[in-house]
Design a protein around this motif. Structure first.
Motif, PDB file in Angstrom:
ATOM      1  N   GLN A  91     -16.198 -28.490  48.347  1.00 55.74           N
ATOM      2  CA  GLN A  91     -17.385 -27.819  47.834  1.00 55.74           C
ATOM      3  C   GLN A  91     -18.497 -27.651  48.863  1.00 55.74           C
ATOM      4  O   GLN A  91     -19.190 -26.645  48.868  1.00 55.74           O
ATOM      5  CB  GLN A  91     -17.931 -28.587  46.626  1.00 55.74           C
ATOM      6  CG  GLN A  91     -16.940 -28.690  45.477  1.00 55.74           C
ATOM      7  CD  GLN A  91     -17.631 -28.826  44.146  1.00 55.74           C
ATOM      8  OE1 GLN A  91     -18.579 -28.102  43.846  1.00 55.74           O
ATOM      9  NE2 GLN A  91     -17.161 -29.760  43.333  1.00 55.74           N
ATOM     10  N   LEU A  92     -18.683 -28.648  49.733  1.00 46.16           N
ATOM     11  CA  LEU A  92     -19.823 -28.576  50.657  1.00 46.16           C
ATOM     12  C   LEU A  92     -19.508 -29.363  51.918  1.00 46.16           C
ATOM     13  O   LEU A  92     -18.963 -30.469  51.864  1.00 46.16           O
ATOM     14  CB  LEU A  92     -21.081 -29.164  50.000  1.00 46.16           C
ATOM     15  CG  LEU A  92     -22.307 -29.324  50.909  1.00 46.16           C
ATOM     16  CD1 LEU A  92     -22.883 -27.954  51.270  1.00 46.16           C
ATOM     17  CD2 LEU A  92     -23.371 -30.191  50.246  1.00 46.16           C
ATOM     18  N   LEU A  93     -19.879 -28.780  53.058  1.00 49.91           N
ATOM     19  CA  LEU A  93     -19.890 -29.513  54.319  1.00 49.91           C
ATOM     20  C   LEU A  93     -21.129 -29.079  55.086  1.00 49.91           C
ATOM     21  O   LEU A  93     -21.223 -27.951  55.564  1.00 49.91           O
ATOM     22  CB  LEU A  93     -18.637 -29.246  55.156  1.00 49.91           C
ATOM     23  CG  LEU A  93     -18.619 -29.935  56.535  1.00 49.91           C
ATOM     24  CD1 LEU A  93     -18.803 -31.443  56.397  1.00 49.91           C
ATOM     25  CD2 LEU A  93     -17.337 -29.626  57.285  1.00 49.91           C
ATOM     26  N   LEU A  94     -22.102 -29.986  55.149  1.00 52.98           N
ATOM     27  CA  LEU A  94     -23.349 -29.728  55.865  1.00 52.98           C
ATOM     28  C   LEU A  94     -23.509 -30.847  56.878  1.00 52.98           C
ATOM     29  O   LEU A  94     -23.606 -32.008  56.512  1.00 52.98           O
ATOM     30  CB  LEU A  94     -24.528 -29.695  54.890  1.00 52.98           C
ATOM     31  CG  LEU A  94     -25.881 -29.209  55.409  1.00 52.98           C
ATOM     32  CD1 LEU A  94     -26.791 -28.811  54.250  1.00 52.98           C
ATOM     33  CD2 LEU A  94     -26.594 -30.259  56.266  1.00 52.98           C
ATOM     34  N   ARG A  95     -23.537 -30.481  58.161  1.00 55.67           N
ATOM     35  CA  ARG A  95     -23.643 -31.478  59.204  1.00 55.67           C
ATOM     36  C   ARG A  95     -24.773 -31.087  60.155  1.00 55.67           C
ATOM     37  O   ARG A  95     -24.856 -29.929  60.591  1.00 55.67           O
ATOM     38  CB  ARG A  95     -22.327 -31.582  59.980  1.00 55.67           C
ATOM     39  CG  ARG A  95     -22.242 -32.839  60.860  1.00 55.67           C
ATOM     40  CD  ARG A  95     -21.003 -32.797  61.755  1.00 55.67           C
ATOM     41  NE  ARG A  95     -19.781 -32.477  61.056  1.00 55.67           N
ATOM     42  CZ  ARG A  95     -19.015 -33.367  60.432  1.00 55.67           C
ATOM     43  NH1 ARG A  95     -19.367 -34.640  60.413  1.00 55.67           N
ATOM     44  NH2 ARG A  95     -17.904 -32.992  59.830  1.00 55.67           N
ATOM     45  N   ALA A  96     -25.645 -32.030  60.454  1.00 56.49           N
ATOM     46  CA  ALA A  96     -26.735 -31.766  61.397  1.00 56.49           C
ATOM     47  C   ALA A  96     -26.165 -31.392  62.752  1.00 56.49           C
ATOM     48  O   ALA A  96     -25.196 -31.997  63.228  1.00 56.49           O
ATOM     49  CB  ALA A  96     -27.633 -32.987  61.512  1.00 56.49           C
ATOM     50  N   GLY A 114     -19.705 -23.735  52.029  1.00 54.10           N
ATOM     51  CA  GLY A 114     -19.758 -23.914  50.587  1.00 54.10           C
ATOM     52  C   GLY A 114     -21.034 -23.411  49.952  1.00 54.10           C
ATOM     53  O   GLY A 114     -21.184 -23.479  48.726  1.00 54.10           O
ATOM     54  N   LEU A 115     -21.971 -22.906  50.755  1.00 52.82           N
ATOM     55  CA  LEU A 115     -23.220 -22.360  50.238  1.00 52.82           C
ATOM     56  C   LEU A 115     -23.364 -20.908  50.656  1.00 52.82           C
ATOM     57  O   LEU A 115     -22.966 -20.527  51.769  1.00 52.82           O
ATOM     58  CB  LEU A 115     -24.431 -23.151  50.768  1.00 52.82           C
ATOM     59  CG  LEU A 115     -24.517 -24.637  50.420  1.00 52.82           C
ATOM     60  CD1 LEU A 115     -25.771 -25.248  51.062  1.00 52.82           C
ATOM     61  CD2 LEU A 115     -24.539 -24.859  48.919  1.00 52.82           C
ATOM     62  N   GLY A 116     -23.962 -20.107  49.769  1.00 52.38           N
ATOM     63  CA  GLY A 116     -24.292 -18.739  50.133  1.00 52.38           C
ATOM     64  C   GLY A 116     -25.564 -18.702  50.956  1.00 52.38           C
ATOM     65  O   GLY A 116     -26.254 -19.715  51.115  1.00 52.38           O
ATOM     66  N   TRP A 117     -25.915 -17.505  51.469  1.00 51.43           N
ATOM     67  CA  TRP A 117     -27.085 -17.407  52.341  1.00 51.43           C
ATOM     68  C   TRP A 117     -28.367 -17.776  51.615  1.00 51.43           C
ATOM     69  O   TRP A 117     -29.236 -18.444  52.169  1.00 51.43           O
ATOM     70  CB  TRP A 117     -27.184 -16.002  52.931  1.00 51.43           C
ATOM     71  CG  TRP A 117     -26.285 -15.839  54.119  1.00 51.43           C
ATOM     72  CD1 TRP A 117     -25.117 -15.135  54.197  1.00 51.43           C
ATOM     73  CD2 TRP A 117     -26.469 -16.457  55.398  1.00 51.43           C
ATOM     74  NE1 TRP A 117     -24.551 -15.270  55.437  1.00 51.43           N
ATOM     75  CE2 TRP A 117     -25.361 -16.070  56.213  1.00 51.43           C
ATOM     76  CE3 TRP A 117     -27.432 -17.287  55.942  1.00 51.43           C
ATOM     77  CZ2 TRP A 117     -25.214 -16.485  57.516  1.00 51.43           C
ATOM     78  CZ3 TRP A 117     -27.300 -17.707  57.259  1.00 51.43           C
ATOM     79  CH2 TRP A 117     -26.198 -17.305  58.030  1.00 51.43           C
ATOM     80  N   ARG A 118     -28.510 -17.350  50.368  1.00 53.25           N
ATOM     81  CA  ARG A 118     -29.727 -17.712  49.619  1.00 53.25           C
ATOM     82  C   ARG A 118     -29.816 -19.226  49.465  1.00 53.25           C
ATOM     83  O   ARG A 118     -30.911 -19.811  49.579  1.00 53.25           O
ATOM     84  CB  ARG A 118     -29.702 -17.035  48.251  1.00 53.25           C
ATOM     85  CG  ARG A 118     -30.862 -17.438  47.338  1.00 53.25           C
ATOM     86  CD  ARG A 118     -30.872 -16.643  46.035  1.00 53.25           C
ATOM     87  NE  ARG A 118     -31.820 -17.196  45.087  1.00 53.25           N
ATOM     88  CZ  ARG A 118     -31.534 -18.122  44.183  1.00 53.25           C
ATOM     89  NH1 ARG A 118     -30.297 -18.595  44.098  1.00 53.25           N
ATOM     90  NH2 ARG A 118     -32.462 -18.573  43.353  1.00 53.25           N
ATOM     91  N   GLU A 119     -28.702 -19.860  49.217  1.00 51.41           N
ATOM     92  CA  GLU A 119     -28.691 -21.316  49.042  1.00 51.41           C
ATOM     93  C   GLU A 119     -28.976 -22.030  50.359  1.00 51.41           C
ATOM     94  O   GLU A 119     -29.699 -23.041  50.390  1.00 51.41           O
ATOM     95  CB  GLU A 119     -27.344 -21.748  48.471  1.00 51.41           C
ATOM     96  CG  GLU A 119     -27.124 -21.230  47.046  1.00 51.41           C
ATOM     97  CD  GLU A 119     -25.665 -21.271  46.620  1.00 51.41           C
ATOM     98  OE1 GLU A 119     -25.418 -21.302  45.405  1.00 51.41           O
ATOM     99  OE2 GLU A 119     -24.777 -21.251  47.506  1.00 51.41           O
TER     100      GLU A 119
END
Length: 433
Positions: A91-96, A114-119
């Protein structure tokens, strides 16, 4: 000795206070009811396994704890660093990104899978809002109110902000204090890149700081008395200090620090018999608390998680930690259920195994060993308008330290040690010791 200080409680707050005082040449005696150091952050041994009573995550922003670790001789290698990573499998992978602040987060958010541009753009928008407000929010505002005010999309709320709020404050977003959450974001995500790093302990929580702290005290005329419960505090006439019921020496202590959990602290404060202290103790006793449940699952060396720490989008657990990737036994997973206490531990094990299988999208072997640890009053709830107590009690010479004191930060290890250090410095400033 006229500058002697008694500290009741050998958790992180009490030992931080003791180390700070000992560094200033003060003779400190710490009384601890348990045989194990660490208070609500301690090692638990069962069936040949050693695990923490709860899975704690440290951050690079924990500067005061880092200072005390250095002071007491703890090697930096005892903490496994990793860049801020939010990974919810599938669902999501966000890494600094490996960049200076604030670009580490801006680029990390723009690259998030896992996120759109608005998100993706909504993430830095919330931080910009807090910066415009100078991170000063009304004490009546909840985290949910903050998310509404900054128009955070539902998916960003569900996968990022609400889990981070639970992890940091152990309080659901609809009930959590936006002011305290803003303080956390100010000193982590909005500070240096190093401040947002995740630091996962490679050793148990008793060995990380409490045991080195006790050794530090022993070299400076200090003492830690384990298995020594203090049942009451008796003020002596004319401000002549305190006797402690349970202290075999029966000495008079000019300064006493209560560094126990709130419900124990309230009883000790009230035991003085002082009318103002009894009223103050009632307020401490009424502070709302939240539970934390940790489920340890030993799957064997063949099982690893995608990251040392992953988020879980379903229920009941919100996070899972791969202890094998942090210097612990291979295949040992710690799943954390914040702000909820399970009624049936055996059923919870089966439910969490099924949750992990569903979210990892593959079957897991039957656990070789499991343990459910429920801390029913793990933390004070970080709610708006709690009215946290300060370190100074109504009786001169009687002090309070703990992760719930002053309330600038949520109840974390960093809050505990900062409280202990602040208390020590107040004692020193007031008494000249």
């Amino acid at each position: 000795m006229s500058n002697a200080v008694a500290i009741v409680g050998a958790g992180y707050a009490g030992l931080a206070c003791a180390v700070e005082l000992a560094q200033r040449g003060v003779a400190v005696t710490v009384f601890e009811r348990s045989r194990t150091l660490g208070g609500r952050a301690r090692v638990v041994e069962k069936d040949g396994w050693k695990v923490d009573n709860g899975q704690h995550l440290l951050l690079g922003a924990y500067t005061e704890l880092a200072r005390l670790l250095r002071l007491t001789g703890v090697s930096p290698r005892q903490l496994a660093p990793m860049p801020l990573t939010l990974h919810v499998p599938g669902q999501l992978l966000l890494r600094a990104a490996p960049l200076p602040a604030p670009f580490h987060l801006i680029v990390g958010a723009l690259r998030a899978q896992g996120l759109g541009w608005r998100e993706r753009l909504a993430l830095p928008a919330l931080l910009r809002h807090l910066k415009r407000e100078r991170f000063e929010l009304p004490d009546t505002t909840s985290v949910a109110d903050l998310l509404d005010a900054t128009a955070q999309p539902a998916r960003v709320r569900e996968l990022v902000w609400e889990p981070l709020c639970l992890a940091a404050l152990n309080t659901p977003a609809r009930e959590a204090s936006a002011r305290i959450f803003a303080n956390v974001l100010r000193d982590t995500l909005c500070a240096s890149a190093a401040a947002s790093e995740l630091l996962i302990p490679r050793v148990d929580l008793s060995e990380l700081f409490p045991v080195p702290a006790a050794r530090f005290l022993a070299t400076r005329d200090g003492e830690v008395r384990t298995g020594n419960a203090i049942e009451s505090i008796v003020p002596q006439p004319h401000g002549g200090g305190f006797r402690l019921t349970g202290d075999a020496s029966n000495r008079v202590w000019p300064q006493v620090v209560i560094a126990t959990a709130p419900h124990h602290a309230a009883a000790l404060i009230a035991s003085t018999g002082n009318d103002a202290c009894v009223r103050w103790a009632a307020h401490v006793a009424e502070l709302p608390s939240e539970p934390i449940t940790t489920i340890y699952l030993a799957f064997g060396a063949a099982v690893t998680l995608p990251e040392p720490m992953i988020g879980l989008a379903g229920a009941p657990a919100q996070w899972a930690f791969d202890r094998g990737q942090c210097g612990g036994p291979p295949g040992l997973v710690a799943a954390v259920v914040s702000a909820h206490a399970a009624a049936d531990p055996e059923a919870l094990v089966a439910t969490v195994v099924a949750q992990l299988e569903r979210e990892l999208d593959h079957p897991l072997p039957k656990p070789e060993w499991s343990q459910v640890i429920v801390e029913k009053r793990a933390t004070v709830a970080s709610r708006p308008g709690n009215g946290y107590p300060g370190a100074v009690t109504p009786l001169p010479g009687l002090w309070l330290a703990g992760d719930y004191v002053d309330g600038e930060y949520p109840a974390t290890l960093e809050a505990a040690v900062r409280s202990g250090v602040r208390c020590a410095r107040k004692i020193s400033a007031q008494t000249g010791i």
